[in-house]
Design an enzyme around this catalytic site. Structure first.
Site: not given
Ligand code: GLC
Length: 531
Positions: A102, A204, A263, A324-325
């Site tokens: 990531d 990200d 993302e 995870h968000d």
């Protein structure tokens, strides 16, 4: 773990996201680590996935749990060492699994040496690696931009008497991708990991990598407060991001079979699709529209068709229901009577549509969000925004075993264990061939051996209200899928053809011999591979 010629792991396979703090703790400190992941590789192999995206494992003060990077070229001691990482990459590779790191290019930690240097004086050579600006008249911030995590995106620095920009926490200063030295330094961090054999990167907040060069104000939305109170037209999705991505793609193309998934937190598929470029930007761009879809056949059909219409020829879609968000999808779509069935239908949809599916650890056993008592809240945005938007509930430890620590740790887990861990865990589902875990395994295996499912075109099949049906086709290989989102039985006409293989979300009912009109129970799905 390939299957047939031209098998490309990130396009034809299934990818799996691990939130390293919560997967497996090997050293008993209550936080997951690389050695823990290594010990649990068997689970990923038996699931049949091709790659693993690790949320950040770099040295970090952990203000945003690793998304505040203090060194892009090392491993945080909490997770292990570079040696542990190399061992994990090597053993995973031997099992046919690639590791995806990531990479956080939009900001660093405020403890990153680059930022410390840049804030050390007004004349630091790294000043321009970040965004430093004088205050506006009366000492106000340089513009009206708001942070995605609440409040203004500018922080005052006493020492240099300037503001710096942070699109997230104030401990996450934004990097300036218009500075060529910064670009070179960031490219070097990619090379560092590529040389160590990683399969690629999840990038990200890519949509915030570049900003309006004039830092113009965003238009305000009257009557709306918080981060949603302005149109983020100057701090998000700036067209210059595409040149930066082409640079990254050129670098990746210098290596064999590496990939980048971005993302792109934008809910307009046409904009997301631009991040593929002409096959010269991202390999995969997350389309997050499913994360906001209600449990409704027409809503999912709409999202699929919207994305199918815009993904360029050279691009390839991605599919994701949880990360995870956001709250876990088994919780979003939970229902006292139909919750378990819906998790099965969701799995079938994710694993039979066109595009690379990303699973989020625990979804294969139907993990739900875990309620977090106030005194155990960890996520910073539960404090800056609102406890209700906190992301801890979807980040709790993986539920491996039916014991009080869920087989995750010998210590005190950093977040509470789900209250359902005693009945919802890998060990129990492993022993039950009708479990959700086995359905995931069988769907992934079917997808792998059926070219229509991993490579084929997509076409909607018009169906009864409440049913989402589609065909996948690649040369001779054809598969048809019908998913009943309603709570009543439905019939779906899947057209002619003999059935060679397939799966039902509800085990026990045999597969039909021929396609034709298929009867579906409430909240039931079927996938048929044709001869
Ligand atoms: C991304 C991550 C999220 C993080 C944020 C700031 O949205 O997915 O977890 O908080 O970036 O880096």
């Amino acid at each position: 773990m390939g299957s047939g010629e031209n098998w490309l792991w990130w396009r034809d396979g299934v990818l799996y996201q691990i939130y390293p703090r919560s997967f497996m703790d090997a050293n008993g400190d209550g936080v997951g680590d690389l050695e823990g992941i290594r010990r649990r590789l068997g689970h990923l192999v038996s699931l049949g996935v091709d790659g693993v995206w690790l949320s950040p494992v770099f040295p970090s003060p952990m203000k945003d749990f690793g998304y505040d990077v203090a060194d892009y070229c090392d491993i945080d001691p909490l997770f292990g060492t570079l040696g542990d990482f190399d061992r994990l990459v090597g053993e995973a590779r031997d099992e046919g699994l690639r590791m995806i790191l990531d990479w956080v290019p939009a900001h660093t930690s405020d403890e990153h040496p680059w930022f410390l240097d840049s804030r050390s004086s007004r004349t630091s050579p790294r000043k321009d690696w970040y965004f430093w600006r004088d205050p506006g008249r009366g000492g106000v911030p340089p513009n009206n931009w708001s942070s995605a995590f609440g409040g203004p995106a500018w922080e005052w620095d006493e020492a240099t008497e300037q503001y710096y920009l942070h699109s997230h926490l104030k401990e996450q200063p934004d990097l300036n991708w218009r500075n060529p030295e910064l670009v070179r330094a960031m490219h070097d961090t990619l090379r560092f990991w590529l040389e160590r054999g990683v399969g690629g990167f999840r990038i990200d907040v890519i949509h915030r990598m570049l900003k309006d060069p004039g830092l113009r104000d965003n238009p305000e939305i009257p009557g709306v407060s918080g981060p949603g109170g302005q149109k983020h037209i100057h701090d998000e999705n700036h067209p210059d991001v595409h040149a930066a991505l082409r640079g990254i793609r050129t670098l990746l193309d210098g290596y064999d079979e590496r990939m980048a998934v971005g993302e792109v937190y934008i809910f307009d598929p046409a904009e997301v699709a631009k991040y593929y470029g002409k096959g010269d930007e991202l390999h995969l761009a997350f389309n997050f529209c499913f994360l906001r879809s209600r449990w409704d056949a027409a809503a999912f059909r709409h999202e699929v068709e919207r994305f199918e219409a815009v993904v360029p020829e050279e691009g390839w879609p991605t599919l994701v229901l949880s990360n995870h968000d956001v709250p876990r999808h088994a919780s979003r779509y939970d229902h006292p009577e139909w919750g378990e069935s819906r998790a099965r239908v969701a799995a079938m949809m994710l694993l039979t549509l066109r595009g690379t599916p990303f699973l989020y650890y625990g979804e294969e056993i139907g993990m739900r969000n875990t309620p977090i008592p106030e005194d155990r809240v960890k996520d910073p945005i539960a404090r800056t925004l609102h406890p209700a938007v906190g992301r801890d509930p979807e980040r709790t430890p993986m539920q491996w075993e039916p014991d009080p620590s869920a087989g995750f740790t010998d210590g005190e887990p950093w977040l509470p264990i789900g209250p359902d861990a005693v009945r919802r865990n890998v060990a129990l589902q492993e022993r039950d061939r009708t479990s959700l875990l086995w359905l995931y395994r069988e769907l992934i295996a079917l997808r792998r051996r059926t070219p229509a499912l991993h490579r084929g075109r997509y076409e909607t099949i018009d169906s009864a209200d409440g049913v989402f049906a589609y065909e996948r086709r690649s040369g001779e290989s054809v598969a048809r899928v019908a998913l009943n989102f309603s709570e009543e039985p439905r019939e779906a006409d899947l057209g002619p053809g003999g059935v060679m293989a397939g799966l039902r979300t509800h085990r026990g009912t045999p597969l039909p011999e021929r396609c034709g009109r298929v009867l579906l129970g409430p909240s039931e799905g079927i996938v048929l591979a044709l001869v």
